[in-house]
Design a protein around this motif. Structure first.
Motif, mmCIF file in Angstrom:
data_model
loop_
_atom_site.group_PDB
_atom_site.id
_atom_site.type_symbol
_atom_site.label_atom_id
_atom_site.label_comp_id
_atom_site.label_asym_id
_atom_site.label_seq_id
_atom_site.Cartn_x
_atom_site.Cartn_y
_atom_site.Cartn_z
ATOM 1 N N MET A 151 0.827 -1.203 0.000
ATOM 2 C CA MET A 151 0.000 0.000 0.000
ATOM 3 C C MET A 151 0.864 1.257 0.000
ATOM 4 O O MET A 151 0.618 2.193 -0.767
ATOM 5 C CB MET A 151 -0.918 -0.018 1.224
ATOM 6 N N LEU A 152 1.891 1.279 0.833
ATOM 7 C CA LEU A 152 2.744 2.465 0.894
ATOM 8 C C LEU A 152 3.594 2.624 -0.362
ATOM 9 O O LEU A 152 3.782 3.741 -0.861
ATOM 10 C CB LEU A 152 3.623 2.420 2.145
ATOM 11 N N ALA A 187 -7.192 7.060 -7.118
ATOM 12 C CA ALA A 187 -6.243 5.989 -7.422
ATOM 13 C C ALA A 187 -5.795 5.269 -6.146
ATOM 14 O O ALA A 187 -5.589 4.050 -6.141
ATOM 15 C CB ALA A 187 -5.024 6.565 -8.155
ATOM 16 N N ILE A 188 -5.667 6.016 -5.059
ATOM 17 C CA ILE A 188 -5.280 5.413 -3.785
ATOM 18 C C ILE A 188 -6.379 4.482 -3.280
ATOM 19 O O ILE A 188 -6.107 3.381 -2.787
ATOM 20 C CB ILE A 188 -4.962 6.515 -2.757
ATOM 21 N N MET A 189 -7.645 4.909 -3.401
ATOM 22 C CA MET A 189 -8.738 4.037 -2.978
ATOM 23 C C MET A 189 -8.810 2.778 -3.840
ATOM 24 O O MET A 189 -9.051 1.674 -3.331
ATOM 25 C CB MET A 189 -10.061 4.794 -3.010
ATOM 26 N N ALA A 190 -8.587 2.934 -5.134
ATOM 27 C CA ALA A 190 -8.588 1.767 -6.016
ATOM 28 C C ALA A 190 -7.477 0.797 -5.621
ATOM 29 O O ALA A 190 -7.678 -0.424 -5.599
ATOM 30 C CB ALA A 190 -8.412 2.213 -7.471
ATOM 31 N N LEU A 191 -6.325 1.343 -5.288
ATOM 32 C CA LEU A 191 -5.210 0.511 -4.842
ATOM 33 C C LEU A 191 -5.587 -0.268 -3.584
ATOM 34 O O LEU A 191 -5.315 -1.472 -3.481
ATOM 35 C CB LEU A 191 -3.986 1.382 -4.581
ATOM 36 N N GLY A 192 -6.222 0.412 -2.638
ATOM 37 C CA GLY A 192 -6.623 -0.254 -1.397
ATOM 38 C C GLY A 192 -7.556 -1.426 -1.644
ATOM 39 O O GLY A 192 -7.404 -2.502 -1.047
ATOM 40 N N LEU A 193 -8.530 -1.241 -2.530
ATOM 41 C CA LEU A 193 -9.457 -2.328 -2.840
ATOM 42 C C LEU A 193 -8.735 -3.480 -3.542
ATOM 43 O O LEU A 193 -9.012 -4.653 -3.278
ATOM 44 C CB LEU A 193 -10.605 -1.807 -3.706
ATOM 45 N N THR A 206 -10.327 -1.817 2.407
ATOM 46 C CA THR A 206 -11.591 -1.079 2.423
ATOM 47 C C THR A 206 -11.320 0.403 2.212
ATOM 48 O O THR A 206 -10.238 0.895 2.558
ATOM 49 C CB THR A 206 -12.344 -1.296 3.753
ATOM 50 N N ILE A 207 -12.296 1.108 1.672
ATOM 51 C CA ILE A 207 -12.106 2.523 1.346
ATOM 52 C C ILE A 207 -12.080 3.424 2.578
ATOM 53 O O ILE A 207 -11.651 4.569 2.497
ATOM 54 C CB ILE A 207 -13.203 3.026 0.394
ATOM 55 N N THR A 208 -12.539 2.924 3.711
ATOM 56 C CA THR A 208 -12.487 3.742 4.921
ATOM 57 C C THR A 208 -12.383 2.866 6.151
ATOM 58 O O THR A 208 -13.191 1.968 6.361
ATOM 59 C CB THR A 208 -13.702 4.693 5.037
ATOM 60 N N GLY A 209 -11.374 3.157 6.969
ATOM 61 C CA GLY A 209 -11.201 2.426 8.208
ATOM 62 C C GLY A 209 -11.824 3.116 9.394
ATOM 63 O O GLY A 209 -12.181 2.472 10.378
ATOM 64 N N GLU A 210 -11.977 4.468 9.308
ATOM 65 C CA GLU A 210 -12.496 5.191 10.466
ATOM 66 C C GLU A 210 -13.083 6.553 10.151
ATOM 67 O O GLU A 210 -13.706 7.166 11.013
ATOM 68 C CB GLU A 210 -11.389 5.349 11.520
ATOM 69 N N ARG A 218 -18.762 0.548 -5.148
ATOM 70 C CA ARG A 218 -17.810 -0.407 -5.723
ATOM 71 C C ARG A 218 -17.414 -1.466 -4.697
ATOM 72 O O ARG A 218 -17.248 -2.634 -5.039
ATOM 73 C CB ARG A 218 -16.559 0.326 -6.214
ATOM 74 N N GLU A 219 -17.250 -1.043 -3.449
ATOM 75 C CA GLU A 219 -16.818 -1.996 -2.429
ATOM 76 C C GLU A 219 -17.932 -2.964 -2.049
ATOM 77 O O GLU A 219 -17.691 -4.165 -1.908
ATOM 78 C CB GLU A 219 -16.337 -1.249 -1.183
ATOM 79 N N LEU A 220 -19.161 -2.466 -1.879
ATOM 80 C CA LEU A 220 -20.248 -3.314 -1.397
ATOM 81 C C LEU A 220 -20.910 -4.124 -2.494
ATOM 82 O O LEU A 220 -21.465 -5.195 -2.226
ATOM 83 C CB LEU A 220 -21.296 -2.464 -0.682
ATOM 84 N N GLY A 221 -20.908 -3.608 -3.710
ATOM 85 C CA GLY A 221 -21.580 -4.294 -4.803
ATOM 86 C C GLY A 221 -23.077 -3.989 -4.837
ATOM 87 O O GLY A 221 -23.654 -3.427 -3.905
#
Length: 455
Positions: free
Chosen positions: A349-350, A398-404, A409-413, A426-429
């Motif tokens: 990720m980094l 692009a960072i969110m796409a990389l995470g998926l 997940t697109i948000t941890g907190e 996109r994440e949930l479908g």
């Protein structure tokens, strides 16, 4: 507008209503960039549950949308106003109603500041673990709404794990009590967890029963310098694989370290590519830090420095807490991402984020709750430059796409709000979104609560 104000005034004191447009505009948005915000019709600052119920009954009768707010420290646009709405600011409901050392619970109103609660329970030998970086200003209600985390999540978990029960005013003004104040309880569906992280879209939290823990010993912190982010992430994996349970495991990249030094002259090592902070609040933290220090050295750390006392440790934590504030000074604007990945993919990720920064020609600093894989890439850009602003938004996506892609997940907190609506889908479908909309309709059939957020 006149009918709305007339009805609100029947059961609200004059000081609870703000109609001056020069003032209401200050309640229009939270701290997120690139999130649309409307113009509220009125801001209401209730002090009682009955006043909140009156607002919701009035809103339902007149079909007026309601946007609940806390301290507006959010980073996703979840508290942004919509045109003609009632902004329902809960900051005046700020009482700690009960602290029970026997039951190990606190009962609080939503406007209580996180740090105020933490210090209050400390006086009873107790501990409320969730500690977002904005803990000196953010409210418990806002923490519940966005399911906030913090620096200590690696050992103690997130807000959702400490909310035992809630009092919630529903869209039509009815008062719902969920959950319990007992140590155990499995009666019915877990509606409490449903409200945590719902961003005010299902109801208005007016009281919370929170679990507490015994206050741990003061923690000691170790700082380890690494020649690369990949080496630091390797150390994180080694620490977790060996079964250690640090109270904190945080990572700051070179851009973040330099920004913190520039802002506050903290004396952090600017030659490092990644600075890892690890803390233990165990009975013998020095021994734990020594073991972790050896793992860091094995992973390639160029220097490992354990703090000698809690005062030194607190200075290091202050540096970490001011990371986001410091990165905000790099350019005129920031976009703060909140992608969480499996710990085993943290290095990827980094590395991927660094590649995105180079591709888009931007400065992107990363601070991370490394122990639970939650990264905060901060895109720094000049908001007066249209091209740079465009590249900032594209890099954020692009960072969110990389995470998926990395199984994250697109948000941890931070929550979804306005900023990540497209990415939530996109994440949930399709099926996941359909079911979530069905839940929303069951609680808020008229769609009045925080419209336009989440999906």
């Amino acid at each position: 507008m006149s009918d709305l104000l007339e009805r609100l005034r029947t059961e609200l004191p004059a000081e609870a209503l703000i109609t001056d447009p020069d003032v209401t505009v200050s309640y229009a948005h939270d701290m997120a960039s690139f999130c649309e915000a409307g113009t509220p019709a009125v801001v209401v600052l209730p002090r009682t549950v009955e006043q909140v119920q009156h607002v919701m009954r009035t809103a339902t009768a007149l079909r007026v949308p309601v946007v609940p707010q806390g301290a507006r420290t959010g980073l996703s646009g979840a508290a942004n106003a919509s045109d003609g709405c009632i902004v329902l600011s809960l900051v005046k409901m700020d009482q700690i109603l009960e602290i029970s050392p026997v039951d190990r619970i606190a009962v609080v109103e939503p406007g209580v500041i996180n740090a105020v609660l933490s210090r209050a329970v400390n006086e009873h030998g107790l501990y409320y673990p969730p500690d977002p970086s904005s803990w000196e200003t953010c409210t418990i209600g806002g923490n519940i709404g966005t399911a906030s985390g913090g620096l200590c999540c690696v050992k103690y978990g997130v807000t959702a794990e400490y909310v035992l029960g809630l009092d919630v005013v529903l869209a039509d003004g009815r008062l719902l009590t969920t959950g319990r104040r007992t140590a155990k309880g499995v009666a019915g569906y877990d509606l409490t967890r449903l409200f945590v992280g719902s961003e005010g879209s299902l109801g208005i939290v007016v009281k919370a029963v929170l679990a507490l823990k015994p206050q741990p010993p003061q923690q000691l912190v170790l700082a380890a310098e690494f020649p690369s982010a990949a080496a630091a992430c390797d150390a994180v994996c080694r620490i977790m694989e060996r079964g250690h349970t640090p109270s904190l495991l945080e990572l700051m990249d070179r851009t973040t370290v330099r920004a913190v030094n520039e802002l506050a002259s903290m004396g952090l090592p600017e030659t490092t590519e990644a600075l890892l902070l690890c803390a233990f609040d165990t009975p013998d933290p020095a021994a734990d830090l020594a073991a972790v220090g050896a793992l860091c050295t094995a992973a390639g750390a160029t220097e490992v420095v354990p703090a000698d006392n809690p005062a030194e440790s607190e200075l290091l934590l202050q540096a970490r807490r001011m990371s986001l504030t410091a990165l905000e000074t790099v350019k005129s604007a920031t976009m703060i991402d909140d992608v969480c990945v499996p710990r085993s993919r943290l290095g990827a990720m980094l590395e991927g984020t660094a590649a995105i920064a180079e591709e888009y020609g931007l400065t992107i600093g990363v601070c991370s709750h490394a122990g639970d894989g939650n990264t905060h890439p901060v895109v720094c850009f000049d908001h007066t430059d249209p091209d740079e602003s465009r590249r900032a938004r594209e890099s954020f996506d692009a960072i969110m796409a990389l995470g998926l892609e990395l199984g994250g997940t697109i948000t941890g907190e931070h929550g979804v709000g306005v900023l990540k609506k497209e990415w939530l889908a996109r994440e949930l479908g399709e099926t996941g979104i359909e079911l979530q909309r069905g839940i929303k309709a069951a609680f808020d059939p008229l769609g009045l609560l925080n419209p336009g957020k989440l999906f």
